[in-house]
Write an enzyme that holds these catalytic residues in place. Structure first.
Site, short mmCIF file in Angstrom:
data_model
loop_
_atom_site.label_atom_id
_atom_site.label_comp_id
_atom_site.label_asym_id
_atom_site.label_seq_id
_atom_site.Cartn_x
_atom_site.Cartn_y
_atom_site.Cartn_z
N GLU A 46 46.27 -19.47 11.83
CA GLU A 46 46.46 -17.98 11.59
C GLU A 46 45.64 -17.44 10.34
O GLU A 46 45.65 -17.86 9.38
CB GLU A 46 48.05 -17.60 11.42
CG GLU A 46 48.79 -18.13 12.61
CD GLU A 46 50.19 -17.80 12.43
OE1 GLU A 46 50.75 -17.32 11.63
OE2 GLU A 46 51.08 -18.18 13.20
N ARG A 66 57.01 -22.29 14.83
CA ARG A 66 55.89 -22.76 14.36
C ARG A 66 54.57 -23.22 15.68
O ARG A 66 55.13 -23.90 16.40
CB ARG A 66 56.00 -24.05 13.45
CG ARG A 66 56.73 -23.35 12.24
CD ARG A 66 55.94 -22.48 11.35
NE ARG A 66 56.61 -22.12 9.92
CZ ARG A 66 57.36 -21.07 10.15
NH1 ARG A 66 57.65 -20.24 11.11
NH2 ARG A 66 57.86 -20.79 8.52
N HIS A 75 52.19 -13.08 14.83
CA HIS A 75 53.14 -13.54 14.06
C HIS A 75 53.81 -12.56 13.28
O HIS A 75 54.05 -12.27 12.22
CB HIS A 75 52.52 -14.52 12.92
CG HIS A 75 53.71 -15.35 12.26
ND1 HIS A 75 53.09 -16.81 11.63
CD2 HIS A 75 54.99 -15.28 11.97
CE1 HIS A 75 54.18 -17.04 11.15
NE2 HIS A 75 55.23 -16.46 11.54
#
Length: 317
Positions: A264, A235, A283
């Site tokens: 994000e 994270r 990601h």
């Protein structure tokens, strides 16, 4: 009945599973962008009875849940989703269901980042495409020390892969025990400082919490080797962005591979994008064909089970 699929960045949700049985019960709308404005998000989601969400993309807060009068079911990918206020959903009579979550994709990406940094794959590829040849000297994984922060399900997978590369493996986290390290076959480090001091590569595999937020910052980078690399596929807020940028710019570490971010999608003008010696991916840790097949296939199962009055994989408050 109206069903929304949120945050389908790559426009693959409808291709990853057979939604025909769901379409027989209602209209499906797919959203490919992410809305951060709370009012605009409320207005977008107001008509829908069912939300199918990708974990930890769009936050589904308690205030948002209370403002959606038609909402009856939320299905999230994964077994948990910290971005959903599940307790408020239950209070409002809304069912929240999840899916299973394959555990191989993120460790594989962590090693892709590790190898990319160790052998400067991006730089060497750019040299080849511009007509050049070798521009640097790579680092072997074999014989290097890998420090794993967090030895849970994913951390243990990382250790298993690292053993195949003949790395020396150490591990630390706040609640980690020597017995767990012995079980996995890695060296127990009694402190974060001890792990950072000795590692050539540091990889993070912990959940975001008050305890782990800012876990790697200014002091931690100073404790690492100047030749060391950091990998974060967990994270974003676990690592202090500003401290990371300073650390690589000042040569306190050799570089970092980052797959997760405080915000994000990462804003186009974010300073991380302009920082040398960072290998950035958007990601991708769980973005694989097999994972999507599981996520969306089981999302469909959960929607149909709820429609039939027998919900499955209901998340606890």
């Amino acid at each position: 009945m109206r069903i929304a699929i949120l945050d389908d960045y790559q426009k693959l949700a409808l291709q990853s599973a057979d939604w025909s049985a769901v379409k027989a019960h209602g209209e499906i709308t797919v959203f490919h962008d992410t809305i951060t404005d709370k009012n605009a998000l409320r207005d977008r989601l107001m008509p829908f009875d069912i939300l199918c969400v990708m974990r930890e993309r769009t936050p589904i807060s308690g205030d948002l849940i209370r403002s959606l009068p038609n909402l009856k079911l939320i299905v999230t990918s994964g077994k948990r989703n910290a971005a959903i206020d599940v307790a408020t959903a239950h209070e409002c009579g809304i069912t929240v269901c999840g899916t299973e979550s394959p555990s191989t994709a993120t460790p594989e990406l962590a090693f892709a980042l590790m190898l990319g940094l160790a052998r400067n794959i991006v730089g060497e590829n750019a040299s080849m495409r511009s007509g050049g040849w070798q521009i640097g000297l790579g680092q072997d994984l074999a014989g290097s020390t890998l420090g794993i922060i967090g030895l849970g399900r994913l951390g243990a997978q990382i250790a298993k892969i690292a053993q195949a590369f003949d790395m020396h493996i150490t591990a630390w986290s706040t609640n980690l025990t020597p017995e767990r390290c012995q079980e996995v076959g890695v060296e127990y480090k009694p402190s974060k400082e001890a792990l950072l001091r000795d590692a050539d590569f540091v990889t993070i595999h912990q959940r975001l919490s008050d305890r782990t937020r800012g876990l790697i910052g200014i002091e931690e980078f100073r404790q690492m080797k100047k030749t060391a690399f950091l990998i974060n596929t967990s994270r974003g807020p676990i690592v202090d962005d500003a401290a990371l940028i300073d650390a690589v710019n000042q040569g306190e570490i050799a570089g970092a591979g980052i797959d997760v971010y405080d915000q994000e999608p990462l804003p186009a003008a974010h300073p991380l994008r302009k920082c040398d010696k960072l290998l950035l991916t958007p990601h991708l840790g769980y973005v694989t064909r097999h994972t999507w097949d599981v996520f969306y296939g089981q999302t469909i199962e959960a929607v149909l089970a709820w429609i039939n009055g027998d919900p499955i994989r209901v998340l606890p408050s």
